[in-house]
Enzyme design. Structure first.
Site, PDB file in Angstrom:
ATOM      1  N   MET A   1       4.331  60.433  70.987  1.00 31.24           N
ATOM      2  CA  MET A   1       4.581  59.350  70.032  1.00 31.24           C
ATOM      3  C   MET A   1       5.651  59.751  69.015  1.00 31.24           C
ATOM      4  O   MET A   1       5.763  59.161  67.939  1.00 31.24           O
ATOM      5  CB  MET A   1       3.280  58.915  69.348  1.00 31.24           C
ATOM      6  CG  MET A   1       2.350  58.205  70.336  1.00 31.24           C
ATOM      7  SD  MET A   1       0.747  57.753  69.650  1.00 31.24           S
ATOM      8  CE  MET A   1       1.209  56.318  68.680  1.00 31.24           C
ATOM      9  N   LYS A   2       6.446  60.741  69.399  1.00 30.12           N
ATOM     10  CA  LYS A   2       7.542  61.162  68.521  1.00 30.12           C
ATOM     11  C   LYS A   2       8.800  60.360  68.827  1.00 30.12           C
ATOM     12  O   LYS A   2       8.915  59.742  69.895  1.00 30.12           O
ATOM     13  CB  LYS A   2       7.798  62.658  68.717  1.00 30.12           C
ATOM     14  CG  LYS A   2       6.652  63.517  68.181  1.00 30.12           C
ATOM     15  CD  LYS A   2       6.841  64.976  68.514  1.00 30.12           C
ATOM     16  CE  LYS A   2       5.677  65.794  67.985  1.00 30.12           C
ATOM     17  NZ  LYS A   2       5.671  67.159  68.547  1.00 30.12           N
TER      18      LYS A   2
ATOM     19  N   HIS B   1       1.328  60.362  65.393  1.00 30.61           N
ATOM     20  CA  HIS B   1       2.035  61.617  65.080  1.00 30.61           C
ATOM     21  C   HIS B   1       3.325  61.648  65.882  1.00 30.61           C
ATOM     22  O   HIS B   1       3.260  61.647  67.095  1.00 30.61           O
ATOM     23  CB  HIS B   1       1.141  62.801  65.459  1.00 30.61           C
ATOM     24  CG  HIS B   1       1.829  64.127  65.370  1.00 30.61           C
ATOM     25  ND1 HIS B   1       2.046  64.759  64.174  1.00 30.61           N
ATOM     26  CD2 HIS B   1       2.340  64.963  66.319  1.00 30.61           C
ATOM     27  CE1 HIS B   1       2.650  65.926  64.411  1.00 30.61           C
ATOM     28  NE2 HIS B   1       2.839  66.060  65.683  1.00 30.61           N
TER      29      HIS B   1
ATOM     30  N   ASN C   1       7.081  64.829  59.084  1.00 29.70           N
ATOM     31  CA  ASN C   1       6.523  66.112  59.514  1.00 29.70           C
ATOM     32  C   ASN C   1       7.478  67.234  59.115  1.00 29.70           C
ATOM     33  O   ASN C   1       8.680  67.160  59.407  1.00 29.70           O
ATOM     34  CB  ASN C   1       6.382  66.072  61.055  1.00 29.70           C
ATOM     35  CG  ASN C   1       5.528  67.184  61.626  1.00 29.70           C
ATOM     36  OD1 ASN C   1       4.630  67.710  60.953  1.00 29.70           O
ATOM     37  ND2 ASN C   1       5.773  67.553  62.876  1.00 29.70           N
ATOM     38  N   GLU C   2       6.959  68.228  58.399  1.00 30.78           N
ATOM     39  CA  GLU C   2       7.689  69.487  58.144  1.00 30.78           C
ATOM     40  C   GLU C   2       9.004  69.320  57.384  1.00 30.78           C
ATOM     41  O   GLU C   2      10.034  69.858  57.788  1.00 30.78           O
ATOM     42  CB  GLU C   2       7.935  70.228  59.465  1.00 30.78           C
ATOM     43  CG  GLU C   2       6.658  70.516  60.231  1.00 30.78           C
ATOM     44  CD  GLU C   2       6.896  71.219  61.567  1.00 30.78           C
ATOM     45  OE1 GLU C   2       8.056  71.412  61.952  1.00 30.78           O
ATOM     46  OE2 GLU C   2       5.896  71.564  62.228  1.00 30.78           O
TER      47      GLU C   2
ATOM     48  N   GLU D   1      -3.744  70.090  63.285  1.00 34.46           N
ATOM     49  CA  GLU D   1      -3.303  70.723  64.552  1.00 34.46           C
ATOM     50  C   GLU D   1      -3.976  72.088  64.725  1.00 34.46           C
ATOM     51  O   GLU D   1      -3.329  73.077  65.077  1.00 34.46           O
ATOM     52  CB  GLU D   1      -1.771  70.890  64.546  1.00 34.46           C
ATOM     53  CG  GLU D   1      -1.019  69.605  64.284  1.00 34.46           C
ATOM     54  CD  GLU D   1       0.507  69.757  64.328  1.00 34.46           C
ATOM     55  OE1 GLU D   1       1.004  70.774  64.835  1.00 34.46           O
ATOM     56  OE2 GLU D   1       1.187  68.837  63.855  1.00 34.46           O
TER      57      GLU D   1
ATOM     58  N   TRP E   1      -5.747  71.332  68.370  1.00 34.88           N
ATOM     59  CA  TRP E   1      -4.470  71.085  69.047  1.00 34.88           C
ATOM     60  C   TRP E   1      -4.519  71.500  70.522  1.00 34.88           C
ATOM     61  O   TRP E   1      -3.885  72.453  70.952  1.00 34.88           O
ATOM     62  CB  TRP E   1      -3.345  71.784  68.290  1.00 34.88           C
ATOM     63  CG  TRP E   1      -2.026  71.087  68.450  1.00 34.88           C
ATOM     64  CD1 TRP E   1      -0.888  71.611  69.024  1.00 34.88           C
ATOM     65  CD2 TRP E   1      -1.685  69.750  68.048  1.00 34.88           C
ATOM     66  NE1 TRP E   1       0.118  70.664  69.008  1.00 34.88           N
ATOM     67  CE2 TRP E   1      -0.344  69.519  68.406  1.00 34.88           C
ATOM     68  CE3 TRP E   1      -2.399  68.718  67.418  1.00 34.88           C
ATOM     69  CZ2 TRP E   1       0.306  68.304  68.162  1.00 34.88           C
ATOM     70  CZ3 TRP E   1      -1.748  67.512  67.184  1.00 34.88           C
ATOM     71  CH2 TRP E   1      -0.414  67.325  67.564  1.00 34.88           C
TER      72      TRP E   1
HETATM   73  C1  GLA Z   1       4.404  71.242  65.360  1.00 34.51           C
HETATM   74  C2  GLA Z   1       4.368  69.723  65.537  1.00 34.51           C
HETATM   75  C3  GLA Z   1       3.484  69.334  66.677  1.00 34.51           C
HETATM   76  C4  GLA Z   1       3.734  70.170  67.894  1.00 34.51           C
HETATM   77  C5  GLA Z   1       3.584  71.616  67.545  1.00 34.51           C
HETATM   78  C6  GLA Z   1       3.738  72.443  68.786  1.00 34.51           C
HETATM   79  O1  GLA Z   1       3.266  71.694  64.780  1.00 34.51           O
HETATM   80  O2  GLA Z   1       3.902  69.066  64.405  1.00 34.51           O
HETATM   81  O3  GLA Z   1       3.720  68.006  66.982  1.00 34.51           O
HETATM   82  O4  GLA Z   1       5.023  69.951  68.395  1.00 34.51           O
HETATM   83  O5  GLA Z   1       4.555  71.935  66.581  1.00 34.51           O
HETATM   84  O6  GLA Z   1       2.898  71.954  69.806  1.00 34.51           O
END
Ligand code: GLA
Length: 463
Positions: A178-179, A212, A260-261, A372, A419
């Site tokens: 879903m990215k 996500h 994310n991140e 995760e 995860w």
């Molecule tokens: C990060 C991302 C996840 C996934 C992990 C590796 O944590 O948030 O979506 O890609 O890396 O599986």
């Protein structure tokens, strides 16, 4: 007369002094022994060892399965020993034990030694707890979702995977399908097939669906990476993507990781991504605003918006930066919760680091998603098989994080997502950034779908 009185006084003072000197000698504490690593560890026991303590006549040995000695192995509660070692026998194989010792003289008992941890060899004959995770979680006074990262190809009805998923888990996150680089094939062109399958599976089986992730620097489709339009046009593309995806799934999923991140690992700065470069430092807020607007326009006023990141418990400048971002989003009423990825190891983060990090989110009134979770047992690549010691260390670490999460106030709990299901399907052994290709066992099931001690530890964390 006066002289006689002074002599008497002097002798009284001398007598008192002499007494207190004796007292001092009596309280001169017997030193606590130093316990040493065990010898002769086997399936049923080991030899516990410690150093000599002067003036001692014997030692008192405790053996327990709990580190804080809340219970004792039968016959090993202050067992008297005259030697400097003792064979501890009659134990279970593949099991974690702890020992400590005190010195004893004719009149005194010393304080406790250090605690030594020992795992017996062999495989444990203590059965794992087969209770389903969500069944136990749903019985809590304040239940929360137990989540699993999934791939659409795993959701075949009637497969072992599907059966376990439905029995044990109450929420799903797409591992990667879903990215943006999976859904967006060109400007305004979407491939919904795979993502739709995941969402439909959740909806059909009353399993919560967590989205996500809308914006992540590692999943930018090629067309957007190479976008030749202006920065304003780039931002409009991101806005259109967020709007279309949130609208498409409005009412079908409960929450989204919007960004994310976004924070860097060094120095607590914003990560230098294409989004920062093209859209400026306000881009995170813009993305949240667009997601919120799209949900409201689609009539979904209860969509939960999350920010998701990793390693905030151990990297304090990063933690500080993430929480200042949270303050900003919270002040604008744009965020509901925070996702802590928790790609942890059997050694790290510590309990205190985890608690500090999660409690900061509590203080800010955010919902918390452990988003995760996996726990590596071979981060230094020093084992080639899954040893009992690491198995039990992993069990304890799963128990610890679940316990910390479960103790959060009800209003702050959302979901605790693992995860991946089986060790052999985890991303960990295949990650090129982690230095141990091929060798790790980070999840709750082994490659044959058998529950591991980590699963029992997870359940114990819910006690
Ligand atoms: C990060 C991302 C996840 C996934 C992990 C590796 O944590 O948030 O979506 O890609 O890396 O599986």
């Amino acid at each position: 007369m006066k002289i006689r009185f002074l002599l008497m006084l002097a002798s009284v003072v001398f007598f008192i002094n002499a007494c207190s000197k004796d007292d001092n000698e009596a309280v001169a504490a017997l030193e606590a022994p130093i316990a040493n690593a065990p010898k002769d560890v086997n399936d049923h026991g080991f030899r516990a060892k410690w150093n000599y303590v002067s003036n001692s006549k014997s030692y008192l040995l405790d053996v327990s399965t709990t580190e804080n000695f809340t219970s004792f192995v039968p016959n090993y509660n202050a067992k008297p020993v005259t030697d400097l070692n003792e064979v501890v026998a009659g134990l279970n194989g593949g099991t974690q034990y702890y020992y400590r010792v005190r010195a004893k003289s004719e009149t005194e008992i010393s304080g406790y030694s250090n605690v030594i941890s020992v795992v017996t060899t062999g495989s444990s004959n203590i059965p794992e707890d087969p209770t389903f995770l969500k069944v136990k979680a749903n019985k809590l006074a304040n239940p929360f979702f137990i989540g699993m990262a999934v791939k659409a190809s795993q959701l075949t009805s009637g497969s072992a995977y599907d059966i376990i998923l439905k029995n044990e888990f109450s929420s799903i996150s797409a591992e990667y399908e879903m990215k943006m680089d999976q859904i967006s094939t060109a400007s305004g062109v979407y491939n919904w097939t795979v993502a739709d399958k995941i969402v439909a599976y959740g909806n059909a089986n009353t399993i919560n669906v967590h989205g996500h992730a809308l914006v992540w620097h590692n999943s930018v489709p090629a067309w957007l990476k190479n976008y030749s339009g202006t920065d304003a046009e780039f931002a409009a593309e991101v806005k259109k993507y967020i709007t279309d995806v949130v609208t498409h799934y409005a009412g079908k999923i409960k929450s989204w990781d919007v960004v994310n991140e976004a924070v860097d690992d060094n120095g607590g700065n914003m990560r230098n991504t294409i989004f920062l470069q093209r859209m400026g430092p306000n881009y995170v807020k813009d993305c949240f605003q667009w997601a919120r607007n799209a949900a409201n326009a689609a009539g979904d006023t209860s969509l939960l918006l999350f920010y998701n990141d990793y390693a905030t418990s151990t990297n304090i400048p990063k933690q500080d930066k993430v929480f200042s971002l949270m303050d900003d989003l919270k002040a604008s009423k744009l965020i509901d919760g925070i996702g802590f990825q928790m790609h942890n190891t059997y050694l790290s983060p510590t309990k205190a680091q985890l608690e500090t990090d999660l409690n900061r989110a509590v203080t800010k009134g955010l919902k918390i998603h452990v988003s995760e979770l996996d726990i590596q047992v071979n981060p230094s690549n020093d084992i080639s098989t899954f040893t009992n010691e690491r198995r039990l260390a992993q069990k304890e670490k799963y128990k610890e994080i679940v316990k910390i999460y479960n103790a959060l106030p009800a209003a702050n709990k959302y979901a605790l997502t693992v995860w991946g299901m089986k060790d052999n399907e985890s991303w960990i052994p295949f990650s090129t950034e982690l230095n141990h290709p091929g060798n790790d066992w980070p999840l709750l099931y082994d490659s044959n779908f058998a529950i591991k001690s980590s699963h029992t530890g997870f359940l114990e964390g819910l006690d």
